[in-house]
Design an enzyme around this catalytic site. Structure first.
Site, PDB file in Angstrom:
ATOM      1  CB  SER A  65      -0.902   0.017   1.240  1.00 45.35           C
ATOM      2  OG  SER A  65      -1.550   1.261   1.367  1.00 45.35           O
ATOM      3  CE1 TYR A 108      -4.282  -2.915   4.621  1.00 42.28           C
ATOM      4  CE2 TYR A 108      -3.459  -0.688   4.253  1.00 42.28           C
ATOM      5  CZ  TYR A 108      -3.913  -1.888   3.764  1.00 42.28           C
ATOM      6  OH  TYR A 108      -3.992  -2.082   2.404  1.00 42.28           O
TER       7      TYR A 108
END
Length: 289
Positions: free
Chosen positions: A169, A182
């Site tokens: 990400s 995350y």
């Protein structure tokens, strides 16, 4: 185009792309495996790569969604699709996966499966069912990638060829409070991939991290696509243009530029309470909550 960071300054550099084409993919292997392949980015990878003539194996937890995705890919590409139902938040699934791909020549592995602790970002201790979410995020975002690499690498090493794409990400590039768990899991994806590429590059294996920002998927609340938010299909088509051994990519010129902008923000700004508040409100508005 790729992004590199030198002496704390970000610069954009061009590189020669390694394109996967029908005439060049065949030496990799007959099959591709995509985790989280029933929807979103995973399904888009499965469909796009199957157009190259490879047989697809998609793995996800929901049998109904898997079957629906398989039918769509088969109708679109005319290629065989095998489905394996497995919940990557669980610990005891890898024997089942191994049994179902045993003896297959896996040319491409896309480690796409991943989850957020909560759709709306929040501080760690504000996460609902925190203990369960810690377990699930580590299993799904970290352990799944490592175990799947462990499963397919021996065959790739023996044949001296293969491609592994590990989906990270864009927020892994910066300290990211309220997405702490995350973002940290995606930092692991990047560092693991870099080390693994160094170990196996000489064996003819490409291991690349793909680090998108906005993509309209269930994870992001199906945000409306715009200049910086791609549909899964758009993102995957773009990202495959930037395949390069051992490198990392944001998957598009737009996200590369965005990555440069994000990395130029001072850390004290990113860590401020004001930034956390405004970022949370921005995400809530984008996902319609």
């Amino acid at each position: 185009m790729s992004i590199t960071k030198t002496n704390s300054r970000v610069r954009l550099t061009d590189f020669s792309c390694v394109h996967l084409k029908k005439e060049s993919h065949k030496h990799l292997g007959r099959h591709e495996v995509v985790t989280g392949g029933s929807d979103g980015i995973g399904r888009a990878y499965a469909e796009e790569l199957s157009k190259l003539g490879m047989s697809v194996i998609i793995i996800s937890r929901n049998q109904e969604k898997l079957d629906r995705a398989a039918r769509k890919i088969e109708l679109t590409t005319g290629r065989e699709v095998k489905v394996i139902a497995a919940d990557f938040t669980k610990d005891d699934i890898y024997g089942h996966i191994q049994e179902n791909i045993e003896g297959l020549e896996i040319g491409i592995l896309v480690n796409n499966v991943g989850i957020l602790p909560s759709q709306i970002p929040c501080k760690l201790l504000e996460t609902s069912d925190l203990e369960e979410r810690i377990h699930d995020v580590i299993n799904c975002n970290v352990k799944a990638m490592v175990k799947m690499c462990r499963t397919v690498l021996p065959g790739m090493q023996q044949r001296g060829r293969g491609v592994i794409l590990n989906v990270s990400s864009g927020i892994a590039k910066i300290p990211c409070p309220i997405y702490t768990l995350y973002a940290a899991s995606k930092v692991f994806v990047e560092r693991f991939s870099q080390g693994l590429q160094a170990e196996y590059k000489s064996r003819g294996i490409i291991i690349q991290t793909v680090a998108p920002f906005g993509v309209s998927t269930a994870m992001t609340g199906h945000q409306k696509p715009d200049m910086v938010t791609f549909t899964p299909e758009e993102f995957v088509r773009n990202s495959l243009k930037y395949l390069k051994a051992g490198d990392q990519t944001y998957g598009s010129v737009t996200h590369t530029i965005l990555g440069g902008i994000v990395q130029s923000i001072p850390t004290w700004v990113l860590q401020s309470e004001a930034f956390q508040h405004h970022f949370r409100e921005y995400v809530k508005e984008r996902v319609g909550s």
